[in-house]
Design a protein around this motif. Structure first.
Motif, PDB file in Angstrom:
ATOM      1  N   ILE A  51      49.077  14.522  40.158  1.00  0.00           N
ATOM      2  CA  ILE A  51      48.453  15.574  40.974  1.00  0.00           C
ATOM      3  C   ILE A  51      46.982  15.681  40.623  1.00  0.00           C
ATOM      4  O   ILE A  51      46.629  15.761  39.445  1.00  0.00           O
ATOM      5  CB  ILE A  51      49.074  16.957  40.673  1.00  0.00           C
ATOM      6  N   THR A  65      49.831  14.919  50.643  1.00  0.00           N
ATOM      7  CA  THR A  65      50.698  14.011  49.897  1.00  0.00           C
ATOM      8  C   THR A  65      50.570  12.604  50.450  1.00  0.00           C
ATOM      9  O   THR A  65      50.479  12.410  51.659  1.00  0.00           O
ATOM     10  CB  THR A  65      52.168  14.476  49.882  1.00  0.00           C
ATOM     11  N   ILE A 112      48.788  14.865  46.077  1.00  0.00           N
ATOM     12  CA  ILE A 112      50.003  14.450  45.364  1.00  0.00           C
ATOM     13  C   ILE A 112      50.282  12.986  45.635  1.00  0.00           C
ATOM     14  O   ILE A 112      50.278  12.547  46.787  1.00  0.00           O
ATOM     15  CB  ILE A 112      51.241  15.243  45.851  1.00  0.00           C
ATOM     16  N   LEU A 128      57.564  16.330  40.319  1.00  0.00           N
ATOM     17  CA  LEU A 128      56.562  17.007  41.150  1.00  0.00           C
ATOM     18  C   LEU A 128      56.292  18.423  40.638  1.00  0.00           C
ATOM     19  O   LEU A 128      55.142  18.839  40.461  1.00  0.00           O
ATOM     20  CB  LEU A 128      57.060  17.046  42.606  1.00  0.00           C
TER      21      LEU A 128
END
Ligand code: GLA
Length: 370
Positions: A51, A65, A112, A128
């Motif tokens: 991240i 993402t 991400i 995550l």
């Protein structure tokens, strides 16, 4: 819109302030024991979630993402988190839980990227969640230790996302490394790192059959364990001794089999820790095999495709043991293989599996060096 490879700066027009990562995990043994307060023994895998993050001051959270399956860019407003059934729920879960703990968040942009395959039983979601919590810890300079990070990640997944999972995966993503097995008492969250044997390596093969936790079967198993504990008059199945065989057998089916799995699996984790300490790979392999049989026959969380993978791994020379890893109903297997042999065994297993039409397996750990 495809954003694969797009940098933080290309997406948000400014550089990232912090970068945080967290790995996926493979559980060596101790399956479906964590929501009964039992023992587990996961280790980290090389695949991870990364991240990048920068703060905002307007209360917005914007997330991009790079994952094809998750896809896209989304946003929400801090304080207005609401479950939408998408991957963004994991981000909203973390901000909601942190806010609930008195942390003030004025918004952020996050990018991400993850190499943990979704639905493979290797905890893409926990990696995550933990990576997000770590990024926020760093960005906001929060004094939260790694066990607390795991608790926050678990609360986000369990309470906000609504997946009725135990706490193994978040503990593993927060505390495990690739060189040791993380022996966790999931009731107290006490943990110990036990070195992995130098003479063996792990082979992890994804069956390609994707699982889905928030839905049906996992929830049913959990409820069955809770009912079995109630009938046995204990707070959790962790409190039942393997010596209580008679009492377990007197439970109505299928609760007898479910309880037998959990109780014997807890004993197998303790035996596996002893085997690891003694460097007894033969014994460790036997415990892997016994764990798989118990998951297949008593807990009934395997599927024929996964059984086929386990059996074909077992049929190879230089394999000490093999089992389904993770929640089941698909996902991956883990095999304990003599060092230097995982690549060959992996290739043979994938080939044998592909002989059944429609089946395609992927080696995730133990394959040729990337
Ligand atoms: C999933 C859950 C974990 C654990 C395993 C089974 O990975 O997230 O909490 O229950 O299944 O051991």
């Amino acid at each position: 819109m495809t954003m694969k490879g797009q940098s933080f700066e290309a997406v948000f027009g400014r550089p990232a302030k912090v970068v945080a990562e967290a790995p996926g995990r493979v559980n060596l043994i101790g399956e479906h024991t964590d929501y009964s307060g039992g023992y587990v023994l996961p280790t980290a895998i090389p695949q991870k979630t990364r991240i990048e993050m920068s703060p905002r001051g307007d209360g917005l959270v914007q997330v991009a993402t790079m994952s094809v399956n998750r896809g896209g860019q989304r946003w929400f407003r801090v304080g207005e988190e609401s479950r939408g059934g998408l991957w963004l729920d994991y981000v909203q879960g973390i901000t909601a839980v942190l806010r609930g703990r008195g942390v003030s968040i004025s918004g952020f942009d996050a990018r991400i990227e993850s190499s943990v395959p979704l639905g493979s039983g290797l905890s893409s979601s926990a990696s995550l969640l933990v990576a997000l919590a770590r990024a926020l810890r760093q960005m906001l300079d929060l004094s939260i230790d790694d066990v607390e990070i795991a608790r926050i990640a678990h609360a986000a997944e369990h309470d906000f996302v609504g997946a009725p999972v135990g706490n193994m995966d978040q503990m593993a993503a927060s505390l495990a490394d690739e060189h040791t097995a993380l022996f966790i008492d999931t009731r107290t969250l006490a943990f110990e790192r036990i070195p992995l044997p130098a003479e063996a390596e792990l082979l992890v093969v994804n069956s390609g059959v994707a699982h889905q936790h928030a839905s049906g079967d996992y929830k049913t198993r959990r409820a069955e364990c809770e009912r079995a504990a109630e009938l046995l008059g204990v707070p959790q199945l962790r409190d039942v001794d393997a010596a209580a065989e008679q009492r377990i057998a007197s439970l109505p089916a299928p609760l007898d089999r479910r309880a037998r799995h959990v109780v014997t699996e807890n004993a197998r984790v303790l035996a596996a820790v002893a085997a690891l300490r003694a460097g007894d790979l033969g014994r460790l392999g036997e415990l892997f095999d016994a764990s798989h049989r118990s998951m297949r026959d008593d807990f009934e969380v395997s599927v024929p495709a996964v059984d086929a993978l386990v059996e074909s791994a077992r049929a190879q020379p230089d394999v000490f043991g093999a089992r389904l890893t993770g929640g089941g109903f698909g996902g991956s297997i883990v095999a304990l293989v003599k060092r230097g042999c995982a690549e060959r065994v992996g290739r043979a297993v994938v080939e044998a599996y592909a002989r059944t039409p429609g089946r395609q397996a992927t080696v995730l750990v133990g394959g040729p060096a990337a």
